[in-house]
Design an enzyme around this catalytic site. Sequence first.
Site, PDB file in Angstrom:
ATOM      1  N   GLN A 167       0.838  -1.196   0.000  1.00 20.14           N
ATOM      2  CA  GLN A 167       0.000   0.000   0.000  1.00 20.14           C
ATOM      3  C   GLN A 167       0.875   1.249   0.000  1.00 20.14           C
ATOM      4  O   GLN A 167       1.336   1.690  -1.050  1.00 20.14           O
ATOM      5  CB  GLN A 167      -0.964  -0.027   1.183  1.00 20.14           C
ATOM      6  N   CYS A 168       1.151   1.813   1.158  1.00 16.33           N
ATOM      7  CA  CYS A 168       1.878   3.081   1.180  1.00 16.33           C
ATOM      8  C   CYS A 168       3.331   2.946   0.755  1.00 16.33           C
ATOM      9  O   CYS A 168       3.883   3.853   0.131  1.00 16.33           O
ATOM     10  CB  CYS A 168       1.777   3.704   2.568  1.00 16.33           C
TER      11      CYS A 168
END
Length: 202
Positions: free
Chosen positions: A117-118
Amino acid sequence: MNRAALVVIDVQESFRQRPIWAYGSNPDMIRQVDRLVAAARQRGDLVVWVLHSEPGTGGLFDPALGYVRLIDGLVPAQDEPTLVKTAHNAFTTTNLQQLLTQAGITDITVCGIRTEQCVETTTRVGADLGYRMTFVTDATLTFPIPHRALPDTATVAEILADPRTLTNEEIVTRTEYALAGRFATIRTVDELVGATVVGSGG
Protein backbone atom coordinates in the site's frame (compact mmCIF):
# COMPACT_ATOMS: atom_id res chain seq x y z
CA MET A 1 27.78 12.00 -7.35
CA ASN A 2 24.69 10.17 -6.15
CA ARG A 3 23.19 11.15 -2.83
CA ALA A 4 20.86 8.73 -1.04
CA ALA A 5 17.95 8.90 1.38
CA LEU A 6 16.12 6.33 3.48
CA VAL A 7 12.38 6.96 3.78
CA VAL A 8 10.67 5.11 6.64
CA ILE A 9 6.93 4.97 5.98
CA ASP A 10 4.11 4.66 8.53
CA VAL A 11 5.88 2.55 11.17
CA GLN A 12 3.41 3.91 13.68
CA GLU A 13 1.38 2.90 16.69
CA SER A 14 -1.89 3.14 14.73
CA PHE A 15 -1.22 -0.26 13.17
CA ARG A 16 -0.27 -1.89 16.43
CA GLN A 17 -3.73 -1.09 17.84
CA ARG A 18 -5.48 -3.24 15.22
CA PRO A 19 -6.40 -6.86 16.04
CA ILE A 20 -4.81 -7.94 12.74
CA TRP A 21 -1.40 -6.77 14.02
CA ALA A 22 -0.70 -10.23 15.46
CA TYR A 23 -0.95 -11.69 11.94
CA GLY A 24 1.53 -9.33 10.29
CA SER A 25 3.91 -10.64 7.66
CA ASN A 26 7.14 -9.71 9.37
CA PRO A 27 7.41 -9.86 13.18
CA ASP A 28 11.04 -8.71 12.87
CA MET A 29 10.17 -5.57 10.92
CA ILE A 30 10.94 -3.01 13.64
CA ARG A 31 14.43 -4.42 14.23
CA GLN A 32 15.04 -4.53 10.49
CA VAL A 33 14.00 -0.90 10.08
CA ASP A 34 16.28 0.02 12.97
CA ARG A 35 19.19 -1.74 11.22
CA LEU A 36 18.51 0.15 7.99
CA VAL A 37 18.36 3.46 9.85
CA ALA A 38 21.65 2.77 11.63
CA ALA A 39 23.33 1.87 8.34
CA ALA A 40 21.95 4.98 6.61
CA ARG A 41 23.24 7.20 9.41
CA GLN A 42 26.64 5.53 9.21
CA ARG A 43 26.81 6.30 5.49
CA GLY A 44 25.69 9.89 6.03
CA ASP A 45 22.45 9.37 4.10
CA LEU A 46 19.38 11.49 4.75
CA VAL A 47 16.78 9.69 6.89
CA VAL A 48 13.16 10.82 6.54
CA TRP A 49 10.33 9.54 8.74
CA VAL A 50 6.75 9.58 7.45
CA LEU A 51 3.52 9.14 9.42
CA HIS A 52 -0.01 8.69 8.09
CA SER A 53 -2.82 10.83 9.49
CA GLU A 54 -6.58 10.92 8.94
CA PRO A 55 -7.76 13.93 10.95
CA GLY A 56 -11.35 14.06 12.08
CA THR A 57 -12.14 10.43 11.31
CA GLY A 58 -12.17 9.17 14.88
CA GLY A 59 -10.19 6.11 13.77
CA LEU A 60 -6.76 4.85 14.73
CA PHE A 61 -5.12 7.25 12.27
CA ASP A 62 -6.88 10.28 13.73
CA PRO A 63 -4.13 12.23 15.52
CA ALA A 64 -6.60 13.08 18.28
CA LEU A 65 -6.33 9.50 19.55
CA GLY A 66 -2.57 9.76 20.02
CA TYR A 67 -1.47 6.83 17.86
CA VAL A 68 -0.04 8.85 14.97
CA ARG A 69 3.49 8.50 16.33
CA LEU A 70 6.41 6.22 15.67
CA ILE A 71 6.28 2.77 17.22
CA ASP A 72 8.12 2.74 20.53
CA GLY A 73 11.84 2.15 20.05
CA LEU A 74 12.22 4.14 16.83
CA VAL A 75 13.59 7.60 17.50
CA PRO A 76 14.55 10.13 14.82
CA ALA A 77 17.85 11.94 15.23
CA GLN A 78 17.63 15.67 15.81
CA ASP A 79 18.29 16.56 12.17
CA GLU A 80 15.95 13.92 10.67
CA PRO A 81 12.60 15.30 9.46
CA THR A 82 9.28 13.68 10.32
CA LEU A 83 6.56 14.32 7.74
CA VAL A 84 2.83 13.69 8.13
CA LYS A 85 0.89 12.60 5.05
CA THR A 86 -2.80 12.16 4.35
CA ALA A 87 -2.42 10.25 1.05
CA HIS A 88 -1.11 6.75 0.39
CA ASN A 89 2.19 7.91 -1.12
CA ALA A 90 4.66 10.02 0.83
CA PHE A 91 4.97 12.73 -1.84
CA THR A 92 1.53 14.12 -2.67
CA THR A 93 0.53 15.73 0.63
CA THR A 94 3.98 16.54 2.04
CA ASN A 95 7.08 18.53 1.11
CA LEU A 96 9.13 15.35 0.70
CA GLN A 97 10.16 16.10 -2.87
CA GLN A 98 11.28 19.60 -1.87
CA LEU A 99 13.41 18.17 0.96
CA LEU A 100 14.97 15.61 -1.37
CA THR A 101 15.67 18.19 -4.05
CA GLN A 102 17.30 20.59 -1.59
CA ALA A 103 19.51 17.75 -0.33
CA GLY A 104 20.47 16.69 -3.85
CA ILE A 105 18.98 13.21 -3.42
CA THR A 106 19.01 10.90 -6.45
CA ASP A 107 18.53 7.50 -4.79
CA ILE A 108 15.77 6.52 -2.33
CA THR A 109 15.46 3.40 -0.22
CA VAL A 110 12.01 2.72 1.22
CA CYS A 111 10.71 0.54 4.03
CA GLY A 112 7.73 0.49 6.40
CA ILE A 113 4.01 -0.39 6.54
CA ARG A 114 2.16 -1.58 4.46
CA THR A 115 4.21 -3.46 1.89
CA GLU A 116 1.69 -3.23 -0.98
CA GLN A 117 0.00 0.00 0.00
CA CYS A 118 1.88 3.08 1.18
CA VAL A 119 5.38 1.67 0.69
CA GLU A 120 4.69 0.34 -2.80
CA THR A 121 2.76 3.45 -3.82
CA THR A 122 5.57 5.72 -2.66
CA THR A 123 8.00 3.58 -4.64
CA ARG A 124 5.95 3.90 -7.82
CA VAL A 125 5.57 7.66 -7.48
CA GLY A 126 9.25 8.09 -6.63
CA ALA A 127 10.26 6.16 -9.73
CA ASP A 128 7.96 8.26 -11.89
CA LEU A 129 9.58 11.39 -10.42
CA GLY A 130 12.96 10.14 -11.58
CA TYR A 131 14.49 8.77 -8.40
CA ARG A 132 16.35 5.46 -8.34
CA MET A 133 14.24 3.44 -5.93
CA THR A 134 15.27 0.55 -3.71
CA PHE A 135 12.52 -1.48 -2.05
CA VAL A 136 13.59 -3.42 1.05
CA THR A 137 10.93 -6.09 1.38
CA ASP A 138 12.15 -7.59 4.64
CA ALA A 139 11.93 -4.17 6.27
CA THR A 140 8.26 -3.88 5.33
CA LEU A 141 5.14 -5.31 6.91
CA THR A 142 1.67 -6.15 5.67
CA PHE A 143 -1.43 -8.05 6.71
CA PRO A 144 -3.87 -10.45 5.02
CA ILE A 145 -6.23 -8.60 2.67
CA PRO A 146 -9.91 -9.60 2.67
CA HIS A 147 -11.87 -9.98 -0.55
CA ARG A 148 -13.78 -6.86 -1.55
CA ALA A 149 -17.09 -8.67 -1.00
CA LEU A 150 -16.35 -9.34 2.66
CA PRO A 151 -18.13 -6.77 4.86
CA ASP A 152 -16.08 -4.18 6.73
CA THR A 153 -17.43 -5.64 9.95
CA ALA A 154 -15.72 -8.99 9.35
CA THR A 155 -13.60 -10.21 12.24
CA VAL A 156 -9.96 -11.22 11.94
CA ALA A 157 -11.03 -14.86 12.26
CA GLU A 158 -13.49 -14.44 9.38
CA ILE A 159 -10.86 -12.74 7.23
CA LEU A 160 -8.33 -15.49 7.86
CA ALA A 161 -10.87 -18.25 7.24
CA ASP A 162 -12.09 -16.84 3.91
CA PRO A 163 -10.36 -18.71 1.04
CA ARG A 164 -10.50 -15.52 -1.05
CA THR A 165 -8.27 -13.62 1.40
CA LEU A 166 -4.85 -12.74 0.02
CA THR A 167 -2.16 -14.12 2.31
CA ASN A 168 0.89 -12.18 3.40
CA GLU A 169 3.07 -14.35 1.18
CA GLU A 170 0.89 -13.69 -1.88
CA ILE A 171 0.93 -9.95 -1.24
CA VAL A 172 4.70 -9.78 -0.84
CA THR A 173 5.28 -11.89 -3.95
CA ARG A 174 2.92 -9.77 -6.07
CA THR A 175 4.50 -6.54 -4.86
CA GLU A 176 8.01 -7.70 -5.69
CA TYR A 177 6.94 -8.91 -9.14
CA ALA A 178 5.19 -5.60 -9.86
CA LEU A 179 8.10 -3.42 -8.74
CA ALA A 180 11.22 -5.31 -9.82
CA GLY A 181 12.62 -4.14 -13.15
CA ARG A 182 9.90 -1.50 -13.47
CA PHE A 183 9.87 0.79 -10.47
CA ALA A 184 12.60 -0.41 -8.11
CA THR A 185 15.46 -2.69 -7.26
CA ILE A 186 14.51 -5.25 -4.60
CA ARG A 187 17.13 -5.59 -1.86
CA THR A 188 17.38 -7.17 1.59
CA VAL A 189 18.43 -5.55 4.84
CA ASP A 190 21.45 -7.84 5.04
CA GLU A 191 22.59 -6.73 1.59
CA LEU A 192 22.35 -3.05 2.44
CA VAL A 193 23.78 -3.29 5.94
CA GLY A 194 26.54 -5.59 4.70
CA ALA A 195 27.50 -3.05 2.06
CA THR A 196 27.85 -0.44 4.80
CA VAL A 197 30.03 -2.66 6.96
CA VAL A 198 32.30 -3.56 4.05
CA GLY A 199 32.50 0.02 2.87
CA SER A 200 33.28 1.42 6.31
CA GLY A 201 36.65 -0.32 6.43
CA GLY A 202 38.02 1.17 3.22
